[in-house]
Design an enzyme around this catalytic site. Structure first.
Site, PDB file in Angstrom:
ATOM      1  N   CYS A 165      -7.260  17.720  -8.479  1.00 19.39           N
ATOM      2  CA  CYS A 165      -7.799  17.162  -9.734  1.00 19.39           C
ATOM      3  C   CYS A 165      -9.260  17.539  -9.933  1.00 19.39           C
ATOM      4  O   CYS A 165      -9.752  17.505 -11.050  1.00 19.39           O
ATOM      5  CB  CYS A 165      -7.624  15.653  -9.742  1.00 19.39           C
ATOM      6  SG  CYS A 165      -8.439  14.842  -8.360  1.00 19.39           S
ATOM      7  N   ASP A 212      -6.407  15.716  -3.064  1.00 18.74           N
ATOM      8  CA  ASP A 212      -7.608  15.126  -3.685  1.00 18.74           C
ATOM      9  C   ASP A 212      -8.560  14.765  -2.539  1.00 18.74           C
ATOM     10  O   ASP A 212      -8.175  14.800  -1.358  1.00 18.74           O
ATOM     11  CB  ASP A 212      -7.213  13.891  -4.524  1.00 18.74           C
ATOM     12  CG  ASP A 212      -8.404  13.274  -5.266  1.00 18.74           C
ATOM     13  OD1 ASP A 212      -9.431  13.969  -5.454  1.00 18.74           O
ATOM     14  OD2 ASP A 212      -8.316  12.081  -5.651  1.00 18.74           O
ATOM     15  N   ARG A 271      -6.728  19.149 -19.177  1.00 22.02           N
ATOM     16  CA  ARG A 271      -7.243  17.820 -19.537  1.00 22.02           C
ATOM     17  C   ARG A 271      -7.562  17.797 -21.032  1.00 22.02           C
ATOM     18  O   ARG A 271      -7.257  16.828 -21.727  1.00 22.02           O
ATOM     19  CB  ARG A 271      -8.524  17.484 -18.740  1.00 22.02           C
ATOM     20  CG  ARG A 271      -8.347  17.366 -17.233  1.00 22.02           C
ATOM     21  CD  ARG A 271      -7.524  16.159 -16.842  1.00 22.02           C
ATOM     22  NE  ARG A 271      -8.055  14.905 -17.338  1.00 22.02           N
ATOM     23  CZ  ARG A 271      -9.019  14.188 -16.736  1.00 22.02           C
ATOM     24  NH1 ARG A 271      -9.531  14.595 -15.596  1.00 22.02           N
ATOM     25  NH2 ARG A 271      -9.442  13.047 -17.248  1.00 22.02           N
ATOM     26  N   HIS A 322      -5.306   6.967 -12.472  1.00 23.70           N
ATOM     27  CA  HIS A 322      -5.979   8.034 -13.229  1.00 23.70           C
ATOM     28  C   HIS A 322      -4.913   8.719 -14.106  1.00 23.70           C
ATOM     29  O   HIS A 322      -4.542   9.872 -13.892  1.00 23.70           O
ATOM     30  CB  HIS A 322      -6.627   9.033 -12.256  1.00 23.70           C
ATOM     31  CG  HIS A 322      -7.674   9.898 -12.871  1.00 23.70           C
ATOM     32  ND1 HIS A 322      -8.053   9.808 -14.196  1.00 23.70           N
ATOM     33  CD2 HIS A 322      -8.443  10.894 -12.343  1.00 23.70           C
ATOM     34  CE1 HIS A 322      -8.995  10.693 -14.445  1.00 23.70           C
ATOM     35  NE2 HIS A 322      -9.258  11.373 -13.345  1.00 23.70           N
ATOM     36  N   ARG A 332     -14.011   4.387 -17.937  1.00 23.24           N
ATOM     37  CA  ARG A 332     -13.960   4.742 -16.509  1.00 23.24           C
ATOM     38  C   ARG A 332     -14.662   3.618 -15.765  1.00 23.24           C
ATOM     39  O   ARG A 332     -15.833   3.325 -16.038  1.00 23.24           O
ATOM     40  CB  ARG A 332     -14.652   6.089 -16.256  1.00 23.24           C
ATOM     41  CG  ARG A 332     -14.856   6.382 -14.779  1.00 23.24           C
ATOM     42  CD  ARG A 332     -15.219   7.809 -14.474  1.00 23.24           C
ATOM     43  NE  ARG A 332     -14.074   8.682 -14.621  1.00 23.24           N
ATOM     44  CZ  ARG A 332     -13.936   9.865 -13.998  1.00 23.24           C
ATOM     45  NH1 ARG A 332     -14.892  10.312 -13.202  1.00 23.24           N
ATOM     46  NH2 ARG A 332     -12.857  10.600 -14.172  1.00 23.24           N
ATOM     47  N   GLN A 337      -5.361  12.191 -15.845  1.00 21.73           N
ATOM     48  CA  GLN A 337      -5.261  13.287 -14.895  1.00 21.73           C
ATOM     49  C   GLN A 337      -3.782  13.650 -14.683  1.00 21.73           C
ATOM     50  O   GLN A 337      -3.413  14.824 -14.696  1.00 21.73           O
ATOM     51  CB  GLN A 337      -5.903  12.876 -13.551  1.00 21.73           C
ATOM     52  CG  GLN A 337      -5.877  13.974 -12.518  1.00 21.73           C
ATOM     53  CD  GLN A 337      -6.738  15.162 -12.915  1.00 21.73           C
ATOM     54  OE1 GLN A 337      -7.894  15.008 -13.235  1.00 21.73           O
ATOM     55  NE2 GLN A 337      -6.163  16.353 -12.902  1.00 21.73           N
TER      56      GLN A 337
END
Ligand code: CP
Ligand code: NVA
Length: 301
Positions: free
Chosen positions: A260, A220, A288, A128, A101, A131
């Site tokens: 998310c 988001d 996830r 991402h 990340r 996700q």
């Protein structure tokens, strides 16, 4: 030959379908207790905070029988100037895969170029993809199909939106994005996605037009990690883009609401929608775990 997962377009439609099928199997409890990755070590190099990505990956790795090694920014010698390339070469001698990340997407590309192990993007400023895998798994679970789904993304054309653009292109989802001018998804991502597939990706300004007849309403945060200095300006720009009951009423009666997470309740989404009957945000968060287990099974040989 090692495979990376830096962006959704790194995988074909067939590969994504296989991951989704396997993730749904794993979620059903099939193969619980089997440890296909026993004896393996998987690193997590995180330069930004995380709740879901970190904990779901660490749990996935454990459930597959492997060991996870987490390091945060500043803990590695990279923080003292060791190059990304030398770090990638060194860690490739110990680890079987690494989840990163980071801030600038070019950092993960440089790492992947120099690593001889699979590199998984656990979020960069640009993408991402993990996700997006959990997101489309959730749509498939709730709707039974992806093709032809009308998917409305309301808000900032950020990393999450970019990965949804790629997922929509690959999986023939009809994606409609409503965002203020200047906050569209990345133009290179859009061009590449439109070139890769004949997916239907529309960008417009009016959130109600995007939400009209939608099967999925997705949002988001308006201020992503690293954009804190623009927070005030962004809150002003996006205030007409809140996912609230009025906006939800434009969508199909059985529309699902996705986010998310983490959410800034009262900004991009109201409590009533986030906690309401249409919301699937915690199923999405759970997915996830299952989708990343399927991803790790595919990448770690
Ligand atoms: N959705 C997501 O990636 O959450 P975290 O930032 O908590 O990992
Ligand atoms: N767009 C958000 C996603 C967090 C999971 C961010 O980058 O902060």
């Amino acid at each position: 030959m090692k495979r990376d997962f830096l962006t959704v377009l790194d995988f074909s439609k067939e590969e994504i379908e296989a991951i989704l099928r396997r993730a749904i199997d794993l979620k059903s409890g099939k193969d619980a207790g089997k440890c296909p990755l026993i004896g393996r070590s998987i690193g997590l190099l995180f330069e930004k905070p995380s709740t879901r990505t970190r904990v779901s990956f660490e749990t996935a790795i454990y459930q597959l029988g492997a060991q996870s090694i987490y390091t945060s920014a500043g803990e590695l010698q990279m923080g003292r100037g060791e190059t990304i390339a030398d770090t990638a070469r060194t860690l490739s001698r110990y680890l079987d895969a690494v989840v990163i990340r980071t801030t600038n997407h070019s950092r993960i590309e440089e790492f992947a170029l120099n690593a001889t192990i699979p590199v998984i993007n656990g979020l960069s400023d640009r993408h991402h993809p993990c996700q997006a895998l959990a997101d489309i798994m959730t749509v498939l679970e709730k709707r039974g199909r992806l093709e032809g789904i009308r998917f409305a993304f309301i808000g900032d054309g950020n990393n999450v939106a970019n990965s949804l653009v790629e997922a929509a292109a690959r999986m023939q989802i009809d994606l409609v994005i409503a965002c203020p001018e200047g906050y569209e998804p990345n133009p290179e991502v859009l061009d590449r996605a439109r070139e890769a597939e004949k997916g239907n990706i529309i960008i417009l300004r009016d959130p109600r037009e995007a939400a009209a007849r939608a099967d999925v309403i997705y949002t988001d945060v308006w201020v992503s990690m690293g954009q804190e200095q623009e927070a005030e300006k962004r809150r002003e720009k996006f205030k007409a883009y809140q996912v609230n009951d009025a906006l939800l009423s434009c969508a199909k009666d059985d529309a699902i609401v996705m986010h998310c997470l983490p959410a800034h309740r009262g900004e991009e989404i109201t409590d009533s929608v986030m906690d309401g009957l249409h919301s699937v945000v915690f199923d999405q968060a759970e997915n996830r775990l299952h989708s990343q287990k399927a991803l790790l099974e595919l990448l770690v040989k």
